[in-house]
Design a protein around this motif. Structure first.
Motif, PDB file in Angstrom:
ATOM      1  N   ARG A  78       6.179  -0.192  -4.339  1.00 13.12           N
ATOM      2  CA  ARG A  78       6.361  -1.020  -3.141  1.00 13.12           C
ATOM      3  C   ARG A  78       5.235  -2.036  -3.034  1.00 13.12           C
ATOM      4  O   ARG A  78       5.455  -3.199  -2.685  1.00 13.12           O
ATOM      5  N   ARG A  79       4.007  -1.610  -3.334  1.00 15.93           N
ATOM      6  CA  ARG A  79       2.850  -2.504  -3.266  1.00 15.93           C
ATOM      7  C   ARG A  79       3.023  -3.670  -4.238  1.00 15.93           C
ATOM      8  O   ARG A  79       2.766  -4.821  -3.912  1.00 15.93           O
ATOM      9  N   THR A  81       5.817  -4.904  -5.419  1.00 12.96           N
ATOM     10  CA  THR A  81       6.886  -5.774  -4.927  1.00 12.96           C
ATOM     11  C   THR A  81       6.377  -6.672  -3.804  1.00 12.96           C
ATOM     12  O   THR A  81       6.664  -7.871  -3.770  1.00 12.96           O
ATOM     13  N   THR A  82       5.593  -6.101  -2.888  1.00 16.72           N
ATOM     14  CA  THR A  82       5.017  -6.877  -1.786  1.00 16.72           C
ATOM     15  C   THR A  82       4.094  -7.960  -2.318  1.00 16.72           C
ATOM     16  O   THR A  82       4.136  -9.115  -1.882  1.00 16.72           O
ATOM     17  N   THR A  85       6.152 -10.719  -4.059  1.00 15.23           N
ATOM     18  CA  THR A  85       6.820 -11.574  -3.070  1.00 15.23           C
ATOM     19  C   THR A  85       5.832 -12.548  -2.444  1.00 15.23           C
ATOM     20  O   THR A  85       6.110 -13.751  -2.337  1.00 15.23           O
ATOM     21  N   ALA A  86       4.676 -12.041  -2.025  1.00 13.98           N
ATOM     22  CA  ALA A  86       3.657 -12.900  -1.414  1.00 13.98           C
ATOM     23  C   ALA A  86       3.170 -13.963  -2.400  1.00 13.98           C
ATOM     24  O   ALA A  86       2.950 -15.115  -2.018  1.00 13.98           O
ATOM     25  N   ALA A  94      -0.599 -12.838   3.571  1.00 13.94           N
ATOM     26  CA  ALA A  94       0.045 -11.611   3.101  1.00 13.94           C
ATOM     27  C   ALA A  94      -0.531 -11.204   1.752  1.00 13.94           C
ATOM     28  O   ALA A  94      -0.752 -10.019   1.480  1.00 13.94           O
ATOM     29  N   CYS A  98      -2.537  -7.706   0.923  1.00 17.06           N
ATOM     30  CA  CYS A  98      -2.071  -6.821  -0.140  1.00 17.06           C
ATOM     31  C   CYS A  98      -3.168  -6.588  -1.184  1.00 17.06           C
ATOM     32  O   CYS A  98      -3.372  -5.454  -1.637  1.00 17.06           O
TER      33      CYS A  98
END
Length: 108
Positions: A78-79, A81-82, A85-86, A94, A98
């Protein structure tokens, strides 16, 4: 004037400052180098706000490079992916959040 006797580079001496920087960061990004050179030039012309903007731009570029490197080091999660995306959306705040959380996790 004691600071001038130190071993640290001084912004008033652009050539020496850039030489010091290149020696200590052999893989210095070309864009960051250009921003720093511009910052030194504007600083020496007493355009301090412009110099600060250039240092900020260099710092932002460094954050994006750090995030890209970090992305390559992370396993699918998840990290990751975040972060991806950022990075892709150029969402600096963001991205910083992260990166900070990821570094904190590795530090614990």
């Amino acid at each position: 004037m004691q600071w001038i006797k130190g071993s640290e580079p001084i912004p008033e001496e652009v050539t020496g400052y850039m030489k010091f920087l290149r020696e200590h960061v052999p893989t210095l990004d070309d864009v960051i180098e250009q921003y720093i050179l511009e910052a030194l030039t504007t600083f020496n012309r007493e355009a301090y706000f412009a110099a600060a903007v250039m240092v900020g731009a260099a710092s932002e570029k460094a954050v994006y490079l750090l995030a890209a490197s970090l992305l390559n080091a992370l396993k699918p999660s998840r990290r990751r992916t975040t972060l991806e995306t950022a990075l892709n959306k150029r969402q600096l705040f963001a991205l910083l959040d992260c990166v900070r959380k990821t570094i904190e996790d590795f530090s614990s």
